[in-house]
Design a protein around this motif. Structure first.
Motif, short mmCIF file in Angstrom:
data_model
loop_
_atom_site.label_atom_id
_atom_site.label_comp_id
_atom_site.label_asym_id
_atom_site.label_seq_id
_atom_site.Cartn_x
_atom_site.Cartn_y
_atom_site.Cartn_z
N ASP A 120 -26.81 -10.94 6.19
CA ASP A 120 -27.19 -9.77 5.39
C ASP A 120 -25.96 -9.04 4.86
O ASP A 120 -25.95 -8.57 3.71
CB ASP A 120 -28.04 -8.81 6.22
N PHE A 121 -24.93 -8.93 5.69
CA PHE A 121 -23.69 -8.27 5.25
C PHE A 121 -23.02 -9.07 4.13
O PHE A 121 -22.46 -8.48 3.19
CB PHE A 121 -22.74 -8.11 6.43
N ILE A 122 -23.07 -10.40 4.23
CA ILE A 122 -22.47 -11.24 3.19
C ILE A 122 -23.23 -11.06 1.88
O ILE A 122 -22.63 -10.93 0.81
CB ILE A 122 -22.47 -12.72 3.62
N ILE A 123 -24.55 -11.04 1.95
CA ILE A 123 -25.38 -10.86 0.75
C ILE A 123 -25.08 -9.51 0.10
O ILE A 123 -24.92 -9.41 -1.12
CB ILE A 123 -26.88 -10.98 1.10
N ASN A 124 -24.98 -8.47 0.93
CA ASN A 124 -24.68 -7.15 0.41
C ASN A 124 -23.29 -7.11 -0.22
O ASN A 124 -23.08 -6.48 -1.27
CB ASN A 124 -24.78 -6.11 1.52
N HIS A 125 -22.35 -7.82 0.39
CA HIS A 125 -20.97 -7.88 -0.13
C HIS A 125 -20.94 -8.57 -1.49
O HIS A 125 -20.21 -8.15 -2.39
CB HIS A 125 -20.11 -8.65 0.87
#
Length: 310
Positions: free
Chosen positions: A93-98
């Motif tokens: 999820d953090f990668i997608i948001n990044h």
């Protein structure tokens, strides 16, 4: 030097990569932190649910953005022997948001997202430390059967699972009014698993706190019940490798001393006197046969003697 190795010449691992998955609230984070000298990459806020007594000596990174995770890998991590990722799904999820901000990822985005995920898992593997991924449980239907799988996109899970030594499904059960926790690393018809460390099929996880939440025992299950027996087994293998190397050298040196039928017979009579390990006796026979051929010496079955050929 040849790149082809015998089983007794292989490099043995010094770290373990594993994933623990299960329902929320089963104690996955606490269990993962029972590994030696852990550094917790807390993507999921799980550290707030861990008994503070069991956080003694734990390094904690409360990840607020993907750059936090990237930056910590550039720091001096020599004080830690284990990196815990809590959870792998939240990390995605953090990668997608990044990559995408607040918008939903498009088809074009996924190649970059997956590459980011793959690069990070490879970076973790290259640290030379134990790596433990935590994942929540998802449910898959297989005909009439219910199968519990890690909550992670299939493509990302396949990247991780190929590198894992252990994949364990953790669950709690109420038996005779008592809550018990277990973990199984064996694949079953109801859960994913991987058990390259030859651990018992189902392992009971002891309670380490009382009904009031007070710690009653040291949090060291993974260190003592998983890693210790595995590395003990590897140490025995390494010792066997060393013994194999030593006896093969003795055999090689002895074969070099063969110059005539008399010394050939002497070697043949003493071949069982070496402290053989694994295939060393077969190696001795191969080296002996090669030496006899080089010296043009043959064994006469009738006289039971070694004879020099013209």
């Amino acid at each position: 030097m040849s790149l082809i190795k015998k089983s007794t010449e292989l490099s043995l691992p010094t770290t373990v990569k594993m994933m623990i998955y299960g329902q929320a609230g089963t104690g996955k984070s606490t269990l993962a932190l029972s590994a030696p000298q852990p550094l917790l990459l807390d993507f999921d806020g799980g550290v707030s649910r861990v008994n503070t007594t069991h956080l003694d000596g734990v390094g904690i990174v409360q990840v607020t953005c993907w750059n936090d995770a990237l930056s910590v890998l550039k720091e001096d991590l020599s004080a830690f022997r284990t990196v815990v990722v809590d959870t792998a799904g939240k990390m995605m999820d953090f990668i997608i948001n990044h990559r995408c901000g607040t918008r939903q990822p498009s088809i074009r985005d996924w190649s970059g997202i997956n590459a980011e995920f793959n690069n990070f898992t490879r970076a973790l593997a290259s640290l030379g430390k134990n790596v433990i991924y935590i994942a929540h449980r998802d449910v898959m239907r297989d005909g009439d059967d219910t199968v519990y799988i890690p909550m992670l996109r299939a493509k990302n899970f396949s990247v991780i699972v190929t590198e894992l030594d252990l994949l364990g499904y953790m669950e709690t059960k109420l038996e005779n009014g008592r809550l018990t926790r277990t973990i199984t690393f064996d694949p079953t018809n109801r859960s994913e698993g991987k058990n390259a460390c030859n651990l018992p099929g189902i392992m009971d996880i002891p309670q380490i706190f009382d009904t009031s939440g007070n710690a009653t025992a040291k949090n060291d299950f993974i260190q003592t019940k998983v890693l210790a027996p595995y590395f003990s087994m590897l140490a025995m293998k390494k010792e066997q490798q060393q013994k194999y190397t030593e006896v093969v050298k003795e055999i090689t040196d002895a074969v070099e001393l063969i110059t005539d039928p008399t010394s050939a017979k002497s070697f043949a009579d003493s071949i069982d006197d070496f402290k053989h390990v694994g295939t060393s006796k077969a190696v001795a026979r191969q080296l002996f046969a090669k030496k006899l051929a080089a010296l043009n010496i043959k064994y006469n079955k009738s006289t039971k003697e070694y004879e020099q050929q013209a």
